[in-house]
Design an enzyme around this catalytic site. Structure first.
Site, PDB file in Angstrom:
ATOM      1  N   HIS A   1       0.725   0.852 -13.240  1.00  0.00           N
ATOM      2  CA  HIS A   1       1.488  -0.322 -13.660  1.00  0.00           C
ATOM      3  C   HIS A   1       2.976   0.041 -13.701  1.00  0.00           C
ATOM      4  CE1 HIS A   1       2.195  -4.140 -15.611  1.00  0.00           C
ATOM      5  NE2 HIS A   1       2.968  -3.507 -16.469  1.00  0.00           N
TER       6      HIS A   1
ATOM      7  N   GLY B   1       0.782  -1.233   0.000  1.00  0.00           N
ATOM      8  CA  GLY B   1       0.000   0.000   0.000  1.00  0.00           C
ATOM      9  C   GLY B   1       0.814   1.283   0.000  1.00  0.00           C
ATOM     10  N   SER B   2       2.030   1.257  -0.585  1.00  0.00           N
ATOM     11  CA  SER B   2       2.779   2.529  -0.618  1.00  0.00           C
ATOM     12  C   SER B   2       2.116   3.528  -1.561  1.00  0.00           C
ATOM     13  CB  SER B   2       4.252   2.299  -0.983  1.00  0.00           C
ATOM     14  OG  SER B   2       4.383   1.930  -2.329  1.00  0.00           O
TER      15      SER B   2
HETATM   16  C1  GAR Z   1       3.274  -1.157  -7.486  1.00  0.00           C
HETATM   17  O1  GAR Z   1       4.553  -1.187  -8.072  1.00  0.00           O
HETATM   18  C2  GAR Z   1       2.213  -1.205  -8.569  1.00  0.00           C
HETATM   19  O2  GAR Z   1       2.563  -0.493  -9.733  1.00  0.00           O
HETATM   20  C3  GAR Z   1       2.159  -2.673  -8.852  1.00  0.00           C
HETATM   21  O3  GAR Z   1       2.206  -3.273  -7.574  1.00  0.00           O
HETATM   22  C4  GAR Z   1       2.987  -2.437  -6.712  1.00  0.00           C
HETATM   23  C5  GAR Z   1       2.174  -2.181  -5.471  1.00  0.00           C
HETATM   24  O4  GAR Z   1       2.935  -1.497  -4.521  1.00  0.00           O
HETATM   25  N1  GAR Z   1       0.960  -3.044  -9.560  1.00  0.00           N
HETATM   26  C6  GAR Z   1       0.922  -3.972 -10.479  1.00  0.00           C
HETATM   27  O5  GAR Z   1       1.886  -4.637 -10.806  1.00  0.00           O
HETATM   28  C7  GAR Z   1      -0.445  -4.155 -11.124  1.00  0.00           C
HETATM   29  N2  GAR Z   1      -0.344  -5.016 -12.245  1.00  0.00           N
HETATM   30  P1  GAR Z   1       2.239  -0.809  -3.276  1.00  0.00           P
HETATM   31  O6  GAR Z   1       1.330  -1.865  -2.634  1.00  0.00           O
HETATM   32  O7  GAR Z   1       3.385  -0.450  -2.378  1.00  0.00           O
HETATM   33  O8  GAR Z   1       1.476   0.375  -3.766  1.00  0.00           O
END
Ligand code: GAR
Length: 225
Positions: free
Chosen positions: A118, A21-22
């Site tokens: 993405h 969830g950053s």
């Molecule tokens: C992020 O890098 C986002 O772009 C990616 O998951 C990560 C979540 O990080 N999403 C995907 O790959 C969607 N296909 P977070 O939980 O720290 O926001």
């Protein structure tokens, strides 16, 4: 006299996450410091114990955990998620590291009202493990993309992208970390453009009104002499 801008209803966000969830945190922070004219109506995670839920709880936001494993099929899961978003009065659905494919049920409920981030420069490297794919391919630039969600996987019209150079010394982790930093900048910006009703989708192109001047300067990696 009342100020119409001050009384205007804020864009209500429903944020869906599966992981740490950053990106959610970057949106929480911008809503809190007033640089994003939106409010988070609901945070939904599909994974019990997801860090995103903890971040949302710490910020005092409404949360739901809807575990996809408790549903027999994608449609039934999506119906439950849609019902939760609708009853929270959500205007815009923000996928922030949400690792589920959205079904037609969901798209129909929020037409052109679902966005995703993405960690690659689409249309290169859709899907999963994309930083590794970028390194394995040997690209000199990667980055991240915010796009409207359509029926494909990472295929919808592109709102904003950030370019991140790939270094010879990069590992999957170092590249992912530099891309993530840019995600935290471009996602709030895309949401703000929507909050200001400044986006118009023409075929595949997302146009900003009034237009902004983009730099025409090409980037090179490695640099030219
Ligand atoms: C992020 O890098 C986002 O772009 C990616 O998951 C990560 C979540 O990080 N999403 C995907 O790959 C969607 N296909 P977070 O939980 O720290 O926001």
């Amino acid at each position: 006299m009342t100020n119409p801008a001050a009384t205007q209803r804020k864009l209500r966000l429903g944020i869906l996450a599966s992981g740490g969830g950053s990106n959610l945190q970057s949106i929480i922070d911008r809503c809190q410091n007033g640089s994003l004219a939106a409010e988070i109506a609901l945070v939904i995670a599909n994974v019990p114990g997801a860090g995103a839920l903890e971040r949302a709880n710490s910020a005092g936001l409404a949360t739901r955990c809807i575990d996809h494993k408790s549903f027999n099929d994608r449609q039934t899961f999506d119906r439950e998620v849609v019902a939760a978003l609708q009853s929270a009065g959500v205007d815009l659905v923000v996928l922030a590291g949400f690792m589920r494919i959205i079904s037609a049920v969901f798209l129909k409920a929020f037409p052109q009202r679902i966005i995703n981030i993405h960690p690659a420069l689409l249309p290169a490297f859709p899907g999963l493990h994309v930083q590794k794919k970028a390194l394995d391919y040997g690209v000199k630039f990667s980055g991240c993309t915010v796009h409207f969600v359509d029926g494909g996987v990472d295929t919808g019209p592109i709102i904003i992208q950030a370019v991140v150079p790939v270094l010879d010394t990069d590992t999957e982790e170092t590249l992912a970390a530099r891309i993530l930093q840019e995600e935290h900048r471009i996602y709030p910006k895309a949401i703000q453009l929507i909050a200001e009703s400044r986006l118009r989708v023409h075929e595949r192109r997302v146009l900003i009104e009034p237009p902004v001047e983009s730099s025409p300067t090409p980037l090179h990696n490695p640099p030219l002499d």
